[in-house]
Design an enzyme around this catalytic site. Structure first.
Site, mmCIF file in Angstrom:
data_model
loop_
_atom_site.group_PDB
_atom_site.id
_atom_site.type_symbol
_atom_site.label_atom_id
_atom_site.label_comp_id
_atom_site.label_asym_id
_atom_site.label_seq_id
_atom_site.Cartn_x
_atom_site.Cartn_y
_atom_site.Cartn_z
ATOM 1 N N LEU A 1 0.826 -1.209 0.000
ATOM 2 C CA LEU A 1 0.000 0.000 0.000
ATOM 3 C C LEU A 1 0.857 1.255 0.000
ATOM 4 C CD1 LEU A 1 -2.738 1.416 0.226
ATOM 5 C CD2 LEU A 1 -2.552 1.213 2.716
ATOM 6 N N ASP B 1 12.861 3.488 11.445
ATOM 7 C CA ASP B 1 12.360 2.322 12.178
ATOM 8 C C ASP B 1 11.353 2.845 13.193
ATOM 9 O OD1 ASP B 1 11.825 0.217 13.801
ATOM 10 O OD2 ASP B 1 13.918 -0.364 14.141
ATOM 11 N N TYR C 1 3.902 -4.944 10.939
ATOM 12 C CA TYR C 1 4.318 -6.353 10.937
ATOM 13 C C TYR C 1 3.108 -7.093 10.387
ATOM 14 C CZ TYR C 1 6.104 -10.800 12.822
ATOM 15 O OH TYR C 1 6.568 -12.079 12.975
ATOM 16 N N THR C 2 3.212 -7.618 9.152
ATOM 17 C CA THR C 2 2.019 -8.138 8.471
ATOM 18 C C THR C 2 1.994 -9.660 8.299
ATOM 19 O OG1 THR C 2 3.093 -7.681 6.347
ATOM 20 C CG2 THR C 2 1.564 -6.020 7.167
ATOM 21 N N THR D 1 -7.164 -3.353 10.151
ATOM 22 C CA THR D 1 -7.497 -4.590 9.452
ATOM 23 C C THR D 1 -8.843 -5.185 9.880
ATOM 24 O OG1 THR D 1 -6.803 -6.914 9.265
ATOM 25 C CG2 THR D 1 -6.072 -5.754 11.209
ATOM 26 N N TYR E 1 -1.726 -11.142 15.470
ATOM 27 C CA TYR E 1 -1.669 -10.021 14.518
ATOM 28 C C TYR E 1 -2.853 -9.069 14.757
ATOM 29 C CZ TYR E 1 -2.361 -7.558 10.053
ATOM 30 O OH TYR E 1 -2.584 -6.601 9.092
ATOM 31 N N LYS F 1 -2.704 -5.139 15.993
ATOM 32 C CA LYS F 1 -3.256 -4.044 15.180
ATOM 33 C C LYS F 1 -4.319 -3.279 15.986
ATOM 34 C CE LYS F 1 -2.605 -3.098 11.440
ATOM 35 N NZ LYS F 1 -1.624 -2.125 10.854
#
Ligand SMILES: NC(=O)c1ccc[n+]([C@@H]2O[C@H](COP(=O)([O-])OP(=O)(O)OC[C@H]3O[C@@H](n4cnc5c(N)ncnc54)[C@H](OP(=O)(O)O)[C@@H]3O)[C@@H](O)[C@H]2O)c1
Length: 311
Positions: free
Chosen positions: A15, A40, A65-66, A105, A129, A133
């Protein structure tokens, strides 16, 4: 002097790269893309220094972190990037009074109902995850008032690794492809998502938004559509999630309702199938032209490492 200065984190991701290339064409906008090497996000000092140096008007936070399955075993790292990294950016954004966009997400929801999920429904993530998020969302809300939280799902596009490219590549390697048909969601084309984000950021209609292409399908139906649109014949077989165990649990149904977009007068996102058709038309044309130039059917299709259940 440009009217608006925008920073994009995660500018080398799927993206982030799309947003960067689209915002570069906007007049009165100066856009600065920061990959992990340039910033970072887990270091508060780095974040503070960089933001004070650049003094952006808007921060679009697309770094994350996906790797959904790896996060199950690497939860500290996932929390550090998605939770603390987002906190760092949100805190500094508040100090410099920048608008903030956080990309979240559908995996913040458990997806146990078969109804499109509203922005105000209570999240209950199944995976690490999703939890990390959601932690990011918490820090955004805690530190800022001028924010957009954009929850999206099943992203694909020209840049990086994704399910569409994996399917195309697998079709060249395998006679039979098996894909799960009991997880339902909305595939989302990075171009459409980026366009919607670009509409949001120049307003003050802050809040939590669900932004996906409209309509829904299973991963199997998504794969079927990819092969139909690309005119590729494969032996595509549906399977159940339990036949394809993964480390991280996924929601069975994570279709997101776009109530906030509608109520705030933004245009409806186009149907996922139309978006897919458009993407494949452009992408396959480019691949063919590149192959013609190089005289070989080289590896133009990036192998996807981490996408949902297929083999
Ligand atoms: N992909 C999907 O289907 C999907 C669905 C829903 C929501 N989202 C969300 O949408 C956003 C964009 O996703 P995407 O698919 O574009 O992700 P992506 O392609 O994996 O890109 C994420 C980028 O973040 C960078 N990053 C990781 N750790 C970092 C750190 N500590 N500091 C700075 N940068 C760091 C990565 O760099 P490295 O490559 O060096 O690690 C990568 O370039 C993310 O917030 C994601 O959670 C994605």
């Amino acid at each position: 002097m440009p009217a608006v200065r925008i920073i994009i984190t995660g500018a080398k991701g799927q993206l982030g790269t799309e947003l960067l290339s689209m915002l570069k064409n906007e007049s009165d906008v100066e856009v600065i893309g920061l990959g992990r090497e340039e910033l970072d996000i887990t270091s508060y000092n780095q974040v503070k220094k960089k933001m004070l140096e650049i003094m952006p008007d808007i921060i679009i936070h697309a770094a994350a972190y996906t790797n959904v399955d790896m996060a199950e075993e690497d939860s500290d790292k996932a929390f550090l990037v998605n939770g603390i990294g987002t906190r760092n950016l949100a805190k500094v954004s508040s100090k410099i009074k920048a608008k903030f966009v956080y990309i979240s997400t559908d995996y913040v929801f458990s997806g146990s109902n078969n109804e499109p999920i509203e922005e105000l429904e209570a999240p209950s993530p199944l995976s690490v995850y999703g939890q990390t998020k959601l932690a990011g969302e918490y820090y955004v809300k805690k530190n800022l008032e001028t924010f957009f939280i954009v929850r999206t799902s099943w992203i694909y596009g020209r840049y990086g690794k994704n399910f569409v490219k994996s399917m195309l590549e697998l079709s060249e390697e395998k006679g039979r492809i098996t894909v799960v048909d009991d997880q339902i969601g909305s595939p989302t084309y990075t171009v459409d998502l980026a366009q919607c984000i670009m509409r949001l950021i120049f307003t003050e209609k802050y809040g939590v938004y669900h932004v996906t292409n409209s309509g829904s399908c299973s991963w199997y139906e998504f794969a079927k559509a990819i092969f139909e649109e690309a005119n590729i014949e494969v032996d595509l077989v549906p399977c159940k999630t339990e036949e394809f165990p993964r480390k991280a649990p996924r929601p069975c149904y994570s279709v997101l309702n776009d109530t906030m977009l509608r109520k705030n007068g933004f245009p409806k996102m186009r149907n996922w199938r139309d978006a897919l058709k458009n993407f494949l038309h452009l992408f396959l044309k480019d691949v063919t032209e590149e192959n013609d130039v190089n005289g070989q059917a080289e590896e133009n299709l990036t192998r996807a490492g981490e996408v949902n259940g297929y083999k």
